[in-house]
Design an enzyme around this catalytic site. Structure first.
Site, PDB file in Angstrom:
ATOM      1  CE  LYS A  22      46.849  38.624  45.862  1.00 18.55           C
ATOM      2  NZ  LYS A  22      45.470  38.161  45.980  1.00 18.55           N
ATOM      3  CG  ASN A  23      44.972  36.995  42.255  1.00 14.84           C
ATOM      4  OD1 ASN A  23      45.145  36.975  43.466  1.00 14.84           O
ATOM      5  ND2 ASN A  23      44.373  38.003  41.635  1.00 14.84           N
ATOM      6  CB  CYS A 118      36.218  42.713  50.535  1.00 16.21           C
ATOM      7  SG  CYS A 118      37.596  43.317  49.598  1.00 16.21           S
ATOM      8  NE  ARG A 123      36.093  40.561  46.198  1.00 14.83           N
ATOM      9  CZ  ARG A 123      37.414  40.472  46.238  1.00 14.83           C
ATOM     10  NH1 ARG A 123      38.105  41.147  47.110  1.00 14.83           N
ATOM     11  NH2 ARG A 123      38.053  39.693  45.398  1.00 14.83           N
ATOM     12  CG  ASP A 307      43.088  42.565  40.611  1.00  6.84           C
ATOM     13  OD1 ASP A 307      42.110  43.056  41.193  1.00  6.84           O
ATOM     14  OD2 ASP A 307      43.398  41.362  40.709  1.00  6.84           O
ATOM     15  NE  ARG A 399      45.020  40.335  51.466  1.00 10.17           N
ATOM     16  CZ  ARG A 399      44.084  40.779  50.623  1.00 10.17           C
ATOM     17  NH1 ARG A 399      43.556  41.964  50.786  1.00 10.17           N
ATOM     18  NH2 ARG A 399      43.654  40.032  49.644  1.00 10.17           N
TER      19      ARG A 399
HETATM   20  C1  UD1 Z   1      39.495  37.467  41.788  1.00 12.31           C
HETATM   21  C2  UD1 Z   1      40.859  37.979  42.140  1.00 12.31           C
HETATM   22  C3  UD1 Z   1      40.839  39.490  42.313  1.00 12.31           C
HETATM   23  C4  UD1 Z   1      40.263  40.155  41.063  1.00 12.31           C
HETATM   24  C5  UD1 Z   1      38.924  39.520  40.661  1.00 12.31           C
HETATM   25  C6  UD1 Z   1      38.405  40.028  39.335  1.00 12.31           C
HETATM   26  C7  UD1 Z   1      41.944  36.167  43.329  1.00 12.31           C
HETATM   27  C8  UD1 Z   1      42.418  35.612  44.620  1.00 12.31           C
HETATM   28  N1  UD1 Z   1      41.291  37.349  43.367  1.00 12.31           N
HETATM   29  O1  UD1 Z   1      38.616  37.769  42.856  1.00 12.31           O
HETATM   30  O2  UD1 Z   1      42.166  39.951  42.540  1.00 12.31           O
HETATM   31  O3  UD1 Z   1      40.056  41.520  41.297  1.00 12.31           O
HETATM   32  O4  UD1 Z   1      39.060  38.089  40.577  1.00 12.31           O
HETATM   33  O5  UD1 Z   1      39.334  39.817  38.336  1.00 12.31           O
HETATM   34  O6  UD1 Z   1      42.164  35.596  42.275  1.00 12.31           O
HETATM   35  N2  UD1 Z   1      30.424  37.731  42.414  1.00 12.31           N
HETATM   36  C9  UD1 Z   1      29.142  37.453  42.851  1.00 12.31           C
HETATM   37  N3  UD1 Z   1      28.891  36.225  43.399  1.00 12.31           N
HETATM   38  C10 UD1 Z   1      29.870  35.271  43.529  1.00 12.31           C
HETATM   39  C11 UD1 Z   1      31.157  35.565  43.075  1.00 12.31           C
HETATM   40  C12 UD1 Z   1      31.429  36.802  42.510  1.00 12.31           C
HETATM   41  O7  UD1 Z   1      28.246  38.284  42.746  1.00 12.31           O
HETATM   42  O8  UD1 Z   1      29.577  34.180  44.035  1.00 12.31           O
HETATM   43  C13 UD1 Z   1      30.716  39.047  41.799  1.00 12.31           C
HETATM   44  C14 UD1 Z   1      31.733  39.868  42.623  1.00 12.31           C
HETATM   45  O9  UD1 Z   1      31.125  40.569  43.676  1.00 12.31           O
HETATM   46  C15 UD1 Z   1      32.304  40.778  41.545  1.00 12.31           C
HETATM   47  C16 UD1 Z   1      32.303  39.887  40.288  1.00 12.31           C
HETATM   48  O10 UD1 Z   1      31.370  38.841  40.566  1.00 12.31           O
HETATM   49  O11 UD1 Z   1      31.466  41.874  41.349  1.00 12.31           O
HETATM   50  C17 UD1 Z   1      33.639  39.272  39.936  1.00 12.31           C
HETATM   51  O12 UD1 Z   1      34.189  38.669  41.084  1.00 12.31           O
HETATM   52  P1  UD1 Z   1      35.178  37.424  40.976  1.00 12.31           P
HETATM   53  O13 UD1 Z   1      35.660  37.291  39.583  1.00 12.31           O
HETATM   54  O14 UD1 Z   1      34.510  36.250  41.590  1.00 12.31           O
HETATM   55  O15 UD1 Z   1      36.372  37.897  41.894  1.00 12.31           O
HETATM   56  P2  UD1 Z   1      37.193  37.057  42.956  1.00 12.31           P
HETATM   57  O16 UD1 Z   1      37.320  35.654  42.523  1.00 12.31           O
HETATM   58  O17 UD1 Z   1      36.676  37.344  44.308  1.00 12.31           O
END
Ligand code: UD1
Length: 419
Positions: A22-23, A118, A123, A307, A399
């Site tokens: 999915k990711n 979330c 996030r 995850d 999902r």
């Molecule tokens: C993706 C995955 C999710 C997984 C996560 C970490 C998908 C659709 N989802 O989520 O399943 O758990 O990676 O491996 O692929 N952060 C910020 N600012 C930002 C972006 C992120 O502070 O602009 C922080 C987040 O709150 C979190 C950390 O960075 O604490 C990592 O998040 P991120 O790697 O961006 O996760 P997702 O892309 O949302």
């Protein structure tokens, strides 16, 4: 609202075919906005988030044919797509924000809803937005929407991400493919799903090179090719079923995977006493001994994935001693703990560290799922708990897990969906 009813205590035995990731599918689908050539994507997982992303692309104007039987999507974009992604489609799926980079790079403007809140933490998307600003975008937040424009197009530059972020790396990587000149991204996330996105973009004609461990250099292009791509397997689904085999003292053949991608998880589970036989595109996981306790930290790939944190915690409740988990990625990813305690698990939380006391004898109860991976951990706990467990609010599970009750019941689990 649908629920899952599980009667625990059955040893699992049989084969499980792992679905496409999915990711990986979600960013790949978002990146198809860049091309007007026909694109075929195979090994699509039939899960709700993918459906939502398809709905979003359709709303933007893409012509999409989804062949559910063949798990294949064909996409052809019209000359021009709409550039508005509404809250209605982003409230349940955070990855919807990944259309921002593609729309902005191609059409020089986009209005994209801020993704919904979330349960696992706030996030934010500040890292995505700051990087796009650095590439020349003008960005305002108004009424819950990101309103972005780049009158003269996005321009390549050096971006060092302040934190390793999967979504930010994907969004900016996609944008950089259509930006002017060279973009250098540093401190990138390079999960297998991002490598799959890179492969897809390279096939399209994008010029991307990996530099060192966490660097990507991208040379903007505006010409793309018609292509076909097979999505990588879902490594989190694979890990979940390995844990299911271990928990129930069963034996499962986990098929259609590449064990090399999940070496960290395999080594760690072996240390816990799970027997794993690796072959080229499948593994056999079993467990006949007592699980050993262990201490883990969640980290960006190739570290142990956040995850899979909730799922391994269930296995730790069965260990012969005390285990710990330090959750380093999300601030609030222990929502499953209070539900696991309702089954009799002994778990303490202090800040981002969980201490899990082993030798638990879980007993079935009625539970509430809070997010995707938490939900599946409750299903795993239900498989090993005595008597009946009911998991409510399973739309989270739908999902991201394709036909979970079917895959498990074919291996002997007593699990059914009830209304
Ligand atoms: C993706 C995955 C999710 C997984 C996560 C970490 C998908 C659709 N989802 O989520 O399943 O758990 O990676 O491996 O692929 N952060 C910020 N600012 C930002 C972006 C992120 O502070 O602009 C922080 C987040 O709150 C979190 C950390 O960075 O604490 C990592 O998040 P991120 O790697 O961006 O996760 P997702 O892309 O949302």
């Amino acid at each position: 609202m649908q629920k899952l009813e599980i009667n625990g205590g059955k040893k699992l035995s049989g084969s499980i075919t792992i679905s496409g990731s999915k990711n990986a599918t979600l960013p790949i689908l978002a990146s198809t906005i860049l091309t007007n050539k026909k694109v075929v994507i195979k090994n699509i997982p039939l899960v709700k988030d993918v459906e939502t992303m398809v709905d979003l692309l359709k709303l933007l104007g893409s012509t999409i044919k989804l062949d559910k039987k063949k798990k294949k999507i064909e996409i052809i974009n019209k000359e021009s797509l709409k550039t508005f992604a509404p809250y209605r489609l982003l409230k349940t799926m955070r990855a919807g924000v990944l259309v921002l980079g593609a729309l902005l790079a191609k059409y020089k403007n986009a209005k994209v809803s801020l993704p919904g809140g979330c349960a696992i933490g706030s996030r934010p998307v500040d890292i995505h937005l700051n990087a796009l600003k650095k590439m020349g975008a003008n960005i305002k937040i108004k009424d819950g929407y990101i309103i972005a424009s780049a009158k003269n197009g996005l321009k390549g530059c050096l971006i060092t991400f302040p934190k390793v972020s999967v979504g930010a790396t994907e969004n900016i990587l996609i944008a950089a493919c259509f930006a002017q000149g060279k973009t250098k991204l540093r401190n990138c996330a390079l999960e297998p799903e991002i490598k799959d996105l890179i492969l897809f973009l390279q096939k399209l004609g994008c010029k991307i090179n990996q530099i060192g461990k966490r660097g990507l250099n991208i040379l903007g292009v505006r010409k793309t090719e018609s292509i076909s791509h097979q999505v990588i397997f879902d490594r989190i689904e694979a890990g979940t079923y390995i844990i299911a085999a271990a928990l129930t003292n069963g034996i499962l053949k986990i098929k259609k995977i590449n064990p090399k991608v999940i070496l960290t998880e395999i080594e760690l589970l072996k240390k816990m006493g799970v027997k794993i036989i690796k072959k080229k595109n499948y593994i056999i996981a079993s467990c006949s001994k007592k699980i050993k306790n262990i201490n883990i930290i969640t980290e960006p790939y190739p570290g142990f994935p956040t995850d899979l944190q909730a799922q391994i915690m269930v296995l730790m409740t069965m260990a012969n001693g005390t285990s710990t988990i330090k959750e380093n990625i999300f601030e609030n990813r222990f929502m499953h703990v209070s539900e696991l305690r309702r089954l009799g698990a002994k778990i303490e939380i202090k800040n981002n560290k969980a201490t899990i006391y082993g030798n638990s004898k879980l007993k079935g109860a009625e539970l509430m799922a809070t997010d995707l991976r938490a939900s599946v951990s409750l299903v795993l706990a239900g498989l090993v708990a005595k008597n009946k467990t009911i998991v409510n609010r399973i739309y989270h599970l739908d999902r991201g897990y394709e036909k979970i009750e079917k895959k498990l019941s074919l291996c002997g689990a007593k699990i059914k969906r009830i209304k």
